[in-house]
Design a protein around this motif. Structure first.
Motif, PDB file in Angstrom:
ATOM      1  N   GLY A 316       0.769  -1.229   0.000  1.00 22.72           N
ATOM      2  CA  GLY A 316       0.000   0.000   0.000  1.00 22.72           C
ATOM      3  C   GLY A 316       0.802   1.282   0.000  1.00 22.72           C
ATOM      4  N   ASP A 317       2.127   1.185  -0.100  1.00 20.05           N
ATOM      5  CA  ASP A 317       2.968   2.380  -0.175  1.00 20.05           C
ATOM      6  C   ASP A 317       3.078   2.794  -1.635  1.00 20.05           C
ATOM      7  OD1 ASP A 317       4.880   4.350  -0.138  1.00 20.05           O
ATOM      8  OD2 ASP A 317       6.404   3.181   0.929  1.00 20.05           O
ATOM      9  N   MET A 318       2.492   3.932  -1.981  1.00 18.43           N
ATOM     10  CA  MET A 318       2.438   4.371  -3.371  1.00 18.43           C
ATOM     11  C   MET A 318       3.565   5.343  -3.733  1.00 18.43           C
ATOM     12  SD  MET A 318      -0.123   2.725  -4.626  1.00 18.43           S
ATOM     13  CE  MET A 318      -0.127   1.345  -3.469  1.00 18.43           C
ATOM     14  N   THR A 319       4.547   5.482  -2.857  1.00 25.08           N
ATOM     15  CA  THR A 319       5.615   6.455  -3.092  1.00 25.08           C
ATOM     16  C   THR A 319       6.292   6.235  -4.443  1.00 25.08           C
ATOM     17  OG1 THR A 319       6.013   6.550  -0.716  1.00 25.08           O
ATOM     18  CG2 THR A 319       7.732   7.446  -2.154  1.00 25.08           C
ATOM     19  N   HIS A 320       6.562   4.980  -4.766  1.00 25.23           N
ATOM     20  CA  HIS A 320       7.307   4.673  -5.993  1.00 25.23           C
ATOM     21  C   HIS A 320       6.454   3.905  -7.003  1.00 25.23           C
ATOM     22  CE1 HIS A 320      10.751   6.145  -3.866  1.00 25.23           C
ATOM     23  NE2 HIS A 320      10.736   5.156  -2.996  1.00 25.23           N
ATOM     24  N   ARG A 321       5.140   3.984  -6.857  1.00 24.34           N
ATOM     25  CA  ARG A 321       4.264   3.217  -7.753  1.00 24.34           C
ATOM     26  C   ARG A 321       4.481   3.594  -9.220  1.00 24.34           C
ATOM     27  NH1 ARG A 321      -1.878   4.585  -7.184  1.00 24.34           N
ATOM     28  NH2 ARG A 321      -0.950   6.601  -7.701  1.00 24.34           N
ATOM     29  N   ASP A 322       4.572   4.882  -9.513  1.00 19.17           N
ATOM     30  CA  ASP A 322       4.672   5.286 -10.915  1.00 19.17           C
ATOM     31  C   ASP A 322       5.993   4.871 -11.530  1.00 19.17           C
ATOM     32  OD1 ASP A 322       2.172   6.322 -10.560  1.00 19.17           O
ATOM     33  OD2 ASP A 322       2.822   8.404 -10.404  1.00 19.17           O
ATOM     34  N   THR A 323       7.040   4.841 -10.722  1.00 22.42           N
ATOM     35  CA  THR A 323       8.318   4.315 -11.210  1.00 22.42           C
ATOM     36  C   THR A 323       8.165   2.849 -11.588  1.00 22.42           C
ATOM     37  OG1 THR A 323       9.506   5.840  -9.760  1.00 22.42           O
ATOM     38  CG2 THR A 323      10.754   3.995 -10.650  1.00 22.42           C
ATOM     39  N   LEU A 324       7.452   2.094 -10.749  1.00 23.64           N
ATOM     40  CA  LEU A 324       7.226   0.680 -11.033  1.00 23.64           C
ATOM     41  C   LEU A 324       6.364   0.500 -12.277  1.00 23.64           C
ATOM     42  CD1 LEU A 324       7.659  -2.243 -10.011  1.00 23.64           C
ATOM     43  CD2 LEU A 324       5.502  -1.994  -8.750  1.00 23.64           C
ATOM     44  N   LEU A 325       5.325   1.315 -12.443  1.00 21.59           N
ATOM     45  CA  LEU A 325       4.463   1.193 -13.611  1.00 21.59           C
ATOM     46  C   LEU A 325       5.209   1.542 -14.900  1.00 21.59           C
ATOM     47  CD1 LEU A 325       1.068   2.625 -12.329  1.00 21.59           C
ATOM     48  CD2 LEU A 325       1.555   0.274 -13.006  1.00 21.59           C
ATOM     49  N   ALA A 326       6.066   2.555 -14.847  1.00 16.37           N
ATOM     50  CA  ALA A 326       6.862   2.886 -16.031  1.00 16.37           C
ATOM     51  C   ALA A 326       7.811   1.741 -16.370  1.00 16.37           C
ATOM     52  CB  ALA A 326       7.647   4.173 -15.797  1.00 16.37           C
ATOM     53  N   LEU A 327       8.393   1.122 -15.340  1.00 14.38           N
ATOM     54  CA  LEU A 327       9.261  -0.039 -15.557  1.00 14.38           C
ATOM     55  C   LEU A 327       8.459  -1.200 -16.131  1.00 14.38           C
ATOM     56  CD1 LEU A 327      12.146  -1.221 -15.123  1.00 14.38           C
ATOM     57  CD2 LEU A 327      11.355  -1.977 -12.867  1.00 14.38           C
ATOM     58  N   TYR A 328       7.245  -1.393 -15.647  1.00 20.28           N
ATOM     59  CA  TYR A 328       6.365  -2.454 -16.136  1.00 20.28           C
ATOM     60  C   TYR A 328       6.043  -2.244 -17.609  1.00 20.28           C
ATOM     61  CZ  TYR A 328       2.475  -5.821 -15.809  1.00 20.28           C
ATOM     62  OH  TYR A 328       1.637  -6.896 -15.959  1.00 20.28           O
ATOM     63  N   PHE A 329       5.793  -1.005 -18.000  1.00 19.07           N
ATOM     64  CA  PHE A 329       5.553  -0.676 -19.404  1.00 19.07           C
ATOM     65  C   PHE A 329       6.776  -1.031 -20.246  1.00 19.07           C
ATOM     66  CE2 PHE A 329       6.073   2.358 -22.889  1.00 19.07           C
ATOM     67  CZ  PHE A 329       4.869   2.232 -23.567  1.00 19.07           C
ATOM     68  N   ARG A 330       7.954  -0.626 -19.802  1.00 23.26           N
ATOM     69  CA  ARG A 330       9.180  -0.937 -20.551  1.00 23.26           C
ATOM     70  C   ARG A 330       9.408  -2.447 -20.620  1.00 23.26           C
ATOM     71  NH1 ARG A 330      11.382   3.532 -16.632  1.00 23.26           N
ATOM     72  NH2 ARG A 330      10.611   5.359 -17.747  1.00 23.26           N
ATOM     73  N   TYR A 331       9.097  -3.119 -19.529  1.00 24.85           N
ATOM     74  CA  TYR A 331       9.255  -4.571 -19.472  1.00 24.85           C
ATOM     75  C   TYR A 331       8.333  -5.256 -20.479  1.00 24.85           C
ATOM     76  CZ  TYR A 331       9.819  -9.137 -17.052  1.00 24.85           C
ATOM     77  OH  TYR A 331      10.103 -10.439 -16.706  1.00 24.85           O
ATOM     78  N   GLY A 332       7.088  -4.760 -20.614  1.00 25.12           N
ATOM     79  CA  GLY A 332       6.174  -5.333 -21.587  1.00 25.12           C
ATOM     80  C   GLY A 332       6.718  -5.245 -22.996  1.00 25.12           C
ATOM     81  N   ARG A 333       7.283  -4.099 -23.354  1.00 21.30           N
ATOM     82  CA  ARG A 333       7.870  -3.954 -24.682  1.00 21.30           C
ATOM     83  C   ARG A 333       9.099  -4.860 -24.822  1.00 21.30           C
ATOM     84  NH1 ARG A 333      10.106   0.198 -26.406  1.00 21.30           N
ATOM     85  NH2 ARG A 333       9.438   0.014 -28.569  1.00 21.30           N
TER      86      ARG A 333
END
Length: 777
Positions: A316-333
């Motif tokens: 539930g700590d959202m401090t770095h959520r967007d960093t993780l989501l951007a990494l997830y996007f790059r990982y998908g590609r």
């Protein structure tokens, strides 16, 4: 606008311990082959796959009673005798046998190396997405040890380098086994190219897949030897290992070992430095086309191991959520580049990465959403070449699908059911009434062909593939039946994997005219009609499709304010079901939109609310689909909420999507949802930031593709475009919906003549290969 990968750590998954399970290991691949690397300091394990290693050859599984059964089942369904219809369907329409071949692993490559006594320190295991390099490094005393693994598409080999700095020479031993001992030879041979470990065998039946893997090693300062079936390198400070894999799916059976040896011999003669440079250049040419950055990404987050970062979001700590989501996007590609290349097979339920001889659901091509979802980001995220293997598989399906259409249903054209395999099998798979008898998958797959055209505006491609679209449509022009009120419906049909409940408590699956069937056919008929107009051909058939399209049932609203899943307003046996098939019209199709069909869009929203209230989204791929649907409804808050839940409940430590078990479709569905929130295309134009969550306060993307042959880049602040660039690859008019007023100029800054349309779009003419700049007013 220029790519910026200066902060390499934002493009890297990394960990402070070896993998203990498959869902912690790190994937490398080159489309046709790949591996999962575990990273144990003293004993690396690489689980190998090759995309054509399946459990057997072609099977003729068509039920000889299928035609008779079809007519009996159709009549019984029309009479409302569902239980009787389903009993006959199980006997006369199911495949014989019910199962296609399934996907299998190639084997396990083990590399053990001698380490000095002492504590292992500074351990790091990483996957650099921008260069497609997996590395494991650690120190023992003053010595630094490093292993680098990559799969080279140019050289068609997997490469591993082992090296030590400031330490004594090491010995290493290399073996290849696995497959539950289902192989023929596992031997060392002396060849004109040096010692090689040969691992050969085949899969079931006389027409099964034969394979050959060859492992070779070289060292500038060590000696390559062997004992038994173990390849050894002694007293080396640097070793290069090459693995070549060839199969009879692609090559003559008697040439496999020679071809695999040729691959490894060339690789080692080419040298590690050249192999590495060629590999990085090849991968980067795909990876660097498209990028995404959120202003909320933090460099501090890049100093946190990926599993720790993920766990913080799970807690539930959202401090770095967007960093993780951007990494997830790059990982998908990254996964798409690694898992699907021109000339390979398309990605299956696990991409190309599978460790099980009997994987879940056979690790086949499940084509009632999963295979399609694998390719949702291919076009928009600038990887259209990675889409081509899917089109190749469709062509393999066509001759099988013609026979299925004719012998099962008495129709022309071609069709396929909810699974296929590497041979293009189109007959029913499994003995499961909620899914098996669903002849819609060829139609859905062909919509991917049409999407490729819409993004590329490539008429030559459309002309080549139009016969495939037409053949899929032809099946339905003959399969559809007329109801007393004049509507055209499918029968029998199912709503994929769901069950309805009648007022008397009876349950059923087979039905007349389920909503998804009608929506898929509508989209296919539209695609044929538009393609015919673009190509100025086949007008009579296109007119027939257009006329039949008008007689198809339209999406209807039921008693809960929801889009009805069946032609009758039945209750679902499982209201929180993972499939939300009745919303195909919303996503991936464009038949429901907030702007043009607001009442249906509100009903789609109610459908999602009902599903979620009853526990929907409990699988990774379903959660990803929901995020895409909310993007189509312009609900950025909901998009971010469901992407967050995808991370929290359905993502493994290596960022693989978990159904559970591991299925790769959710990775690509999540990647597509991120893109869809920022850029959307539909037949009416291009939408910038249509569902950008307010939490993504600032950010930028570069190189995303849109319908009409356009490439789009943009920067935003507080939901407003501050700068953008639209590249017109083919010319023609551009219609774009902007979140705020922007001035449009050419590259020199000269204003471009634009027209504001009544629907809010800004339209302007473009020239091929020209760029147009957006600047906030």
């Amino acid at each position: 606008m220029k790519q910026n990968h200066d902060n390499q750590s934002l493009h890297t998954l990394w960990y402070e311990q070896p993998a203990k399970a498959f869902e912690e290991a790190l994937p490398v691949g080159a489309g046709r082959f790949g591996a999962m690397a575990y990273g144990d300091p003293a004993a690396e394990l690489l689980k190998l796959n090759e995309d054509s290693v399946w459990s057997g050859g072609k099977r003729n599984r068509r039920n000889p009673n299928a035609s008779e059964g079809f007519h009996q089942v159709r009549e019984l369904v029309l009479q409302g005798k569902i239980a009787e219809a389903e009993a006959i369907a199980f006997r006369k329409m199911q495949g014989c046998s019910p199962n296609m071949p399934h996907y299998m692993p190639l084997g396990n490559l083990s590399v053990r190396w001698s380490l000095p006594q002492g504590e292992i320190k500074q351990y790091r295991r990483s996957l650099d997405l921008s260069q497609a390099l997996q590395q494991t490094s650690f120190s023992v005393g003053d010595a630094l040890y490093r292993r680098t693994v990559f799969c080279s598409a140019p050289a068609q080999v997997m490469v591993m380098q082992l090296q030590v700095e400031n330490g004594l020479p090491f010995n290493c031993e290399i073996t290849l086994d696995g497959r539950d001992d289902y192989y023929d030879d596992n031997v060392i041979r002396s060849t004109e190219h040096g010692l090689g470990l040969f691992f050969t065998g085949g899969t079931g039946g006389k027409n099964g897949i034969q394979f050959a893997a060859v492992v070779q090693a070289s060292s500038n300062d060590g000696t390559v030897t062997s004992f038994g079936n173990t390849l050894c390198v002694e007293q080396a400070t640097c070793v290069t290992v090459a693995v070549g894999i060839r199969t009879s799916y692609y090559h003559p059976e008697n040439e496999l070992s020679a071809l695999a040896l040729q691959d490894t011999a060339f690789a080692l003669s080419h040298g590690y430095t050249n192999l590495l440079e060629d590999h990085v250049a090849d991968h980067s040419a795909y990876y660097n086309r498209c990028s995404l950055s959120f202003g909320t990404e933090t460099e501090a987050a890049a100093t946190i191991p990926t599993d720790v970062l993920l766990q913080s979001v799970k807690e539930g700590d959202m401090t770095h959520r967007d960093t993780l989501l951007a990494l997830y996007f790059r990982y998908g590609r990254y996964l798409m580049i690694a898992g699907s290349r021109p000339g390979s097979l398309p990605m299956n339920l696990q991409g190309i990465w599978n460790q099980d001889m009997w994987p879940a659901w056979g690790c086949r091509f499940t084509v009632n959403i999963n295979t399609e979802m694998n390719y949702w980001p291919a076009e928009q995220c600038a990887l259209p070449e990675c889409h081509l293997p899917l089109f190749d598989l469709i062509e393999k399906m066509r001759p099988h699908g013609r026979a299925t259409a004719k012998e099962m249903y008495g129709c022309g054209g071609f069709c396929a059911h909810h699974n296929t395999d590497l041979w293009g099998d189109c007959d029913p798979q499994d003995l499961w009434m909620p899914a098996t008898l669903w002849p819609m998958s060829a139609a859905w797959l062909c919509l991917h062909i049409y999407e490729h055209y819409l993004y590329s505006d490539d008429e030559d491609f459309l002309r080549e593939k139009y016969p495939t679209l037409r053949e899929a449509a032809r099946f339905f022009t003959e399969f559809l039946m007329e109801m007393p009120d004049g509507r055209l419906v499918t029968c029998p049909g199912v709503s994929p994997e769901n069950t309805y409940r009648l007022p008397n408590g009876e349950k059923g699956n087979l039905c007349v005219g389920p909503s998804m069937d009608t929506q898929i056919i509508t989209a296919l008929f539209d695609a044929v009609a538009h393609s015919s107009a673009v190509l100025d051909t086949d007008h009579e058939f296109a007119a027939r499709c257009a006329a039949m399209r008008e007689r198809l049932p339209k999406p209807a609203i039921g008693k809960y304010g929801q889009i009805m899943e069946w032609a009758e307003d039945y209750d679902e046996e499982e209201p929180g079901h993972r499939h939300i098939s009745q919303l195909f019209a919303l996503h991936p199709a464009h038949l429901i939109t907030p702007r043009k069909t607001p009442e249906l869009a509100a009903a789609a929203d109610a459908t999602l609310t009902r599903r979620l209230t009853h526990g929907g989204g409990h699988t990774g791929w379903s959660r990803a689909w929901i995020a895409n649907m909310y993007a189509r409804l312009n609900n950025g808050e909901a998009v971010l909420s469901h992407l967050t839940q995808l991370m929290q409940y359905s993502t493994a430590n290596n960022l693989f999507d978990m159904h559970p078990p591991f299925q790769i479709d959710g990775n690509f569905g999540g990647t597509a949802a991120v893109a869809e929130a920022l850029l959307r295309s539909d037949p009416d134009g291009i939408y910038l930031l249509p569902a950008c969550p307010p939490q993504w306060d600032t950010g930028s993307f570069e190189g995303m593709r849109a319908y009409g042959g356009f490439t789009v880049s943009a920067q935003w602040e507080k939901g407003r475009i501050t700068k953008g660039c639209i590249t017109s690859n083919q010319g023609g008019n551009c219609r774009i919906f902007l979140p705020n007023a922007c001035k449009i100029t050419d590259e020199a800054g000269n204003p471009i003549s634009t027209q504001k349309e009544a629907d809010g779009a800004t339209e302007f003419a473009t020239e091929p290969c020209c760029k147009y700049l957006l600047v906030t007013e």
